[in-house]
Design a protein around this motif. Structure first.
Motif, PDB file in Angstrom:
ATOM      1  N   ARG A 105       5.772   3.677  -4.530  1.00 63.99           N
ATOM      2  CA  ARG A 105       4.443   4.006  -4.011  1.00 63.99           C
ATOM      3  C   ARG A 105       4.508   4.519  -2.575  1.00 63.99           C
ATOM      4  O   ARG A 105       3.672   5.304  -2.149  1.00 63.99           O
ATOM      5  CB  ARG A 105       3.529   2.786  -4.105  1.00 63.99           C
ATOM      6  N   ASP A 106       5.526   4.057  -1.814  1.00 61.26           N
ATOM      7  CA  ASP A 106       5.656   4.505  -0.428  1.00 61.26           C
ATOM      8  C   ASP A 106       6.167   5.937  -0.354  1.00 61.26           C
ATOM      9  O   ASP A 106       5.761   6.707   0.517  1.00 61.26           O
ATOM     10  CB  ASP A 106       6.590   3.573   0.343  1.00 61.26           C
ATOM     11  N   LEU A 107       7.049   6.293  -1.262  1.00 57.85           N
ATOM     12  CA  LEU A 107       7.499   7.692  -1.294  1.00 57.85           C
ATOM     13  C   LEU A 107       6.334   8.606  -1.647  1.00 57.85           C
ATOM     14  O   LEU A 107       6.210   9.709  -1.104  1.00 57.85           O
ATOM     15  CB  LEU A 107       8.638   7.867  -2.300  1.00 57.85           C
ATOM     16  N   ASP A 108       5.469   8.136  -2.538  1.00 53.68           N
ATOM     17  CA  ASP A 108       4.272   8.923  -2.871  1.00 53.68           C
ATOM     18  C   ASP A 108       3.400   9.113  -1.628  1.00 53.68           C
ATOM     19  O   ASP A 108       2.816  10.181  -1.417  1.00 53.68           O
ATOM     20  CB  ASP A 108       3.461   8.221  -3.965  1.00 53.68           C
ATOM     21  N   SER A 137       6.344   2.422  -9.112  1.00 55.12           N
ATOM     22  CA  SER A 137       5.483   2.001  -8.011  1.00 55.12           C
ATOM     23  C   SER A 137       6.083   0.871  -7.183  1.00 55.12           C
ATOM     24  O   SER A 137       6.075   0.912  -5.955  1.00 55.12           O
ATOM     25  CB  SER A 137       4.120   1.571  -8.565  1.00 55.12           C
ATOM     26  N   ASP A 138       6.647  -0.169  -7.833  1.00 53.39           N
ATOM     27  CA  ASP A 138       7.163  -1.344  -7.127  1.00 53.39           C
ATOM     28  C   ASP A 138       8.685  -1.368  -7.056  1.00 53.39           C
ATOM     29  O   ASP A 138       9.267  -2.383  -6.685  1.00 53.39           O
ATOM     30  CB  ASP A 138       6.671  -2.625  -7.806  1.00 53.39           C
ATOM     31  N   ARG A 139       9.317  -0.272  -7.376  1.00 55.28           N
ATOM     32  CA  ARG A 139      10.784  -0.227  -7.361  1.00 55.28           C
ATOM     33  C   ARG A 139      11.270   0.162  -5.970  1.00 55.28           C
ATOM     34  O   ARG A 139      10.736   1.081  -5.334  1.00 55.28           O
ATOM     35  CB  ARG A 139      11.285   0.788  -8.387  1.00 55.28           C
ATOM     36  N   LYS A 140      12.324  -0.528  -5.491  1.00 48.21           N
ATOM     37  CA  LYS A 140      12.905  -0.177  -4.197  1.00 48.21           C
ATOM     38  C   LYS A 140      13.644   1.158  -4.327  1.00 48.21           C
ATOM     39  O   LYS A 140      14.648   1.263  -5.015  1.00 48.21           O
ATOM     40  CB  LYS A 140      13.868  -1.272  -3.731  1.00 48.21           C
ATOM     41  N   MET A 141      13.138   2.151  -3.621  1.00 52.01           N
ATOM     42  CA  MET A 141      13.702   3.497  -3.686  1.00 52.01           C
ATOM     43  C   MET A 141      14.482   3.854  -2.425  1.00 52.01           C
ATOM     44  O   MET A 141      15.223   4.838  -2.406  1.00 52.01           O
ATOM     45  CB  MET A 141      12.594   4.524  -3.902  1.00 52.01           C
ATOM     46  N   GLY A 142      14.272   3.097  -1.353  1.00 50.46           N
ATOM     47  CA  GLY A 142      14.946   3.387  -0.099  1.00 50.46           C
ATOM     48  C   GLY A 142      14.462   2.452   0.994  1.00 50.46           C
ATOM     49  O   GLY A 142      13.769   1.464   0.743  1.00 50.46           O
ATOM     50  N   HIS A 143      14.847   2.745   2.223  1.00 56.03           N
ATOM     51  CA  HIS A 143      14.318   2.014   3.374  1.00 56.03           C
ATOM     52  C   HIS A 143      14.373   2.927   4.590  1.00 56.03           C
ATOM     53  O   HIS A 143      15.056   3.963   4.585  1.00 56.03           O
ATOM     54  CB  HIS A 143      15.104   0.720   3.637  1.00 56.03           C
ATOM     55  N   LEU A 144      13.617   2.564   5.619  1.00 58.48           N
ATOM     56  CA  LEU A 144      13.716   3.285   6.883  1.00 58.48           C
ATOM     57  C   LEU A 144      13.827   2.276   8.012  1.00 58.48           C
ATOM     58  O   LEU A 144      13.300   1.170   7.938  1.00 58.48           O
ATOM     59  CB  LEU A 144      12.538   4.236   7.091  1.00 58.48           C
ATOM     60  N   THR A 145      14.552   2.661   9.038  1.00 59.43           N
ATOM     61  CA  THR A 145      14.759   1.812  10.209  1.00 59.43           C
ATOM     62  C   THR A 145      14.361   2.573  11.461  1.00 59.43           C
ATOM     63  O   THR A 145      14.702   3.755  11.614  1.00 59.43           O
ATOM     64  CB  THR A 145      16.229   1.376  10.316  1.00 59.43           C
ATOM     65  N   GLU A 178      -0.536   2.238   5.528  1.00 58.00           N
ATOM     66  CA  GLU A 178      -1.892   1.843   5.136  1.00 58.00           C
ATOM     67  C   GLU A 178      -2.250   2.496   3.797  1.00 58.00           C
ATOM     68  O   GLU A 178      -2.003   3.667   3.571  1.00 58.00           O
ATOM     69  CB  GLU A 178      -2.893   2.271   6.203  1.00 58.00           C
ATOM     70  N   GLY A 179      -2.811   1.697   2.914  1.00 58.24           N
ATOM     71  CA  GLY A 179      -3.143   2.209   1.590  1.00 58.24           C
ATOM     72  C   GLY A 179      -2.088   1.914   0.547  1.00 58.24           C
ATOM     73  O   GLY A 179      -2.237   2.304  -0.620  1.00 58.24           O
ATOM     74  N   ARG A 180      -1.034   1.190   0.932  1.00 58.18           N
ATOM     75  CA  ARG A 180       0.048   0.873  -0.005  1.00 58.18           C
ATOM     76  C   ARG A 180      -0.489   0.170  -1.260  1.00 58.18           C
ATOM     77  O   ARG A 180      -0.030   0.431  -2.368  1.00 58.18           O
ATOM     78  CB  ARG A 180       1.080  -0.011   0.680  1.00 58.18           C
ATOM     79  N   TYR A 181      -1.420  -0.757  -1.093  1.00 60.54           N
ATOM     80  CA  TYR A 181      -1.914  -1.510  -2.247  1.00 60.54           C
ATOM     81  C   TYR A 181      -3.368  -1.184  -2.594  1.00 60.54           C
ATOM     82  O   TYR A 181      -4.025  -1.922  -3.286  1.00 60.54           O
ATOM     83  CB  TYR A 181      -1.749  -3.016  -1.986  1.00 60.54           C
TER      84      TYR A 181
END
Length: 377
Positions: free
Chosen positions: A320-323, A347-355, A373-376
């Motif tokens: 969902r965050d990549l979207d 939607s809830d799968r870990k696709m990556g991370h950012l630091t 904002e708007g993730r959920y």
């Protein structure tokens, strides 16, 4: 405990080809080692950065033997492999991590019993072999409590929060399917974790104490250094020392803790491999958790201490965050973005991370939260 040091060009076999395996492989290749990965997913992220890929089920003994015969050392990226099959590999091949940690920690009951025997501070718990045992949990622990399956379950799966009697039927349904553990629900001030690496000749290296926030039981963000009183880091290290006196570890592992509203520290659970909350270390530390893991399993000398080069905020990127954010990554060179290379975006799968490395953690956290904002929604 002492084992042989591998030379450059030696081969590391990794059981599991997800993002942790991928980041292990990247560290290994940086140091001049070759990598073979075994995974049942034909499109697993690690295969694209490995020298060889064995596409087979984790319990395929023939494939595991092939991995062993082709590798100078074997490691793993997750704890849901068969402890008995790992024990067989340990008897035949070079697996410095052994099988004990997997055997103890893939079962939540034996994990808690081991932590209890080590005299660590843990939340009260009750074994649930059948639904009627919930009465003992109500009597001994009281509401609220969490019911968790003994085996499997991650990111909140296989769990029921029993707030009051209206949740008992849901809990009974879970216990009816498999044995569980009930543990007291703590009124939390904060969640923290400590990543540790143990190497040849019992060298121990600690990473900084990490502050974690979960959303919907999935790690949302990690802040380093943790915003706690300075004594908490030493207290966490002391708890880890008790644990390693009772469980054999080699390589990188992470202990998760709760801090309740009375400022008491409790051990929650142990991940016997590199952990999501340690990903910030790739950019923020002089050695990443994957670097020290590879150094440990190949018998190299570990750094005496880890230097945090700069405070950091790490955010998980779910589907969902990549979207939400994909179009924004190019506009933020301050975001160190890691995309794992999983083919299917869920939607809830870990696709990556950012630091983000920052001198003002609070401000950077605010900026990122605005982006998320708007993730959920």
């Amino acid at each position: 405990m002492s084992f042989s040091k591998l030379k450059f060009g030696s081969t590391i076999g990794i059981i599991g080809g997800g993002q942790l395996g991928k980041m292990m492989a990247q560290s290994a290749q940086k140091m001049g080692f070759k990598v073979i990965v075994l995974d049942p997913d034909q499109e697993c992220p690690c295969q694209y950065v490995a020298h060889e890929f064995i596409n087979a089920a984790y319990d395929n003994q023939e494939a595991l033997n092939q991995l062993g015969e082709s590798s100078d050392v074997i490691t793993y990226e997750f704890e849901n492999i068969s402890a008995s099959q790992l024990q067989t590999l340990v008897s035949k091949y070079n697996v410095p991590q052994g099988y004990q940690a997997i055997q103890l920690l893939q079962d939540r009951l034996t994990e808690k019993q081991t932590l209890q025997a080590a005299q660590t501070q843990i939340a009260p718990f009750v074994q649930l072999s059948e639904p009627s045992d919930l009465n003992q949990a109500i009597e001994n622990i009281g509401y609220p409590f969490i019911v968790k399956t003994r085996f499997g379950g991650y990111d909140g799966k296989g769990q029921v929060l029993v707030k009051d009697a209206t949740y008992i039927d849901e809990a009974k349904s879970l216990v009816d399917k498999q044995e569980c553990v009930a543990e007291q629900f703590l009124d939390l001030q904060k969640e923290v974790s400590l990543t540790v690496t143990i190497g040849n000749d019992n060298q121990i290296t600690y990473f900084p104490l990490q502050e974690n926030e979960h959303q919907h039981q999935i790690l949302f963000k990690t802040i380093v250094p943790a915003r706690t009183d300075i004594e908490k880091e030493q207290e966490a290290q002391n708890e880890v020392k008790k644990i390693i006196d009772h469980i054999h570890f080699v390589g990188t592992f992470t202990v998760e803790f709760f801090i309740d509203t009375h400022n008491h520290l409790y051990v929650n659970e142990i991940a016997p491999r590199p952990h999501n909350s340690g990903h910030y270390s790739i950019e923020a530390c002089d050695y990443s958790q994957f670097d020290t893991h590879i150094l440990a399993i190949t018998g190299q000398k570990l750094p005496q201490s880890i230097e945090l080069l700069k405070p950091a905020v790490m955010m998980n990127l779910l589907g969902r965050d990549l979207d939400l954010l994909e179009d924004q990554f190019a506009d933020h060179p301050d975001w160190h973005v890691h995309i794992y290379g999983k083919n299917t975006r869920k939607s809830d799968r870990k696709m990556g991370h950012l630091t983000v490395l920052t001198d003002d953690v609070t401000r950077s956290e605010e900026i990122l939260l605005n982006r998320f904002e708007g993730r959920y929604n």
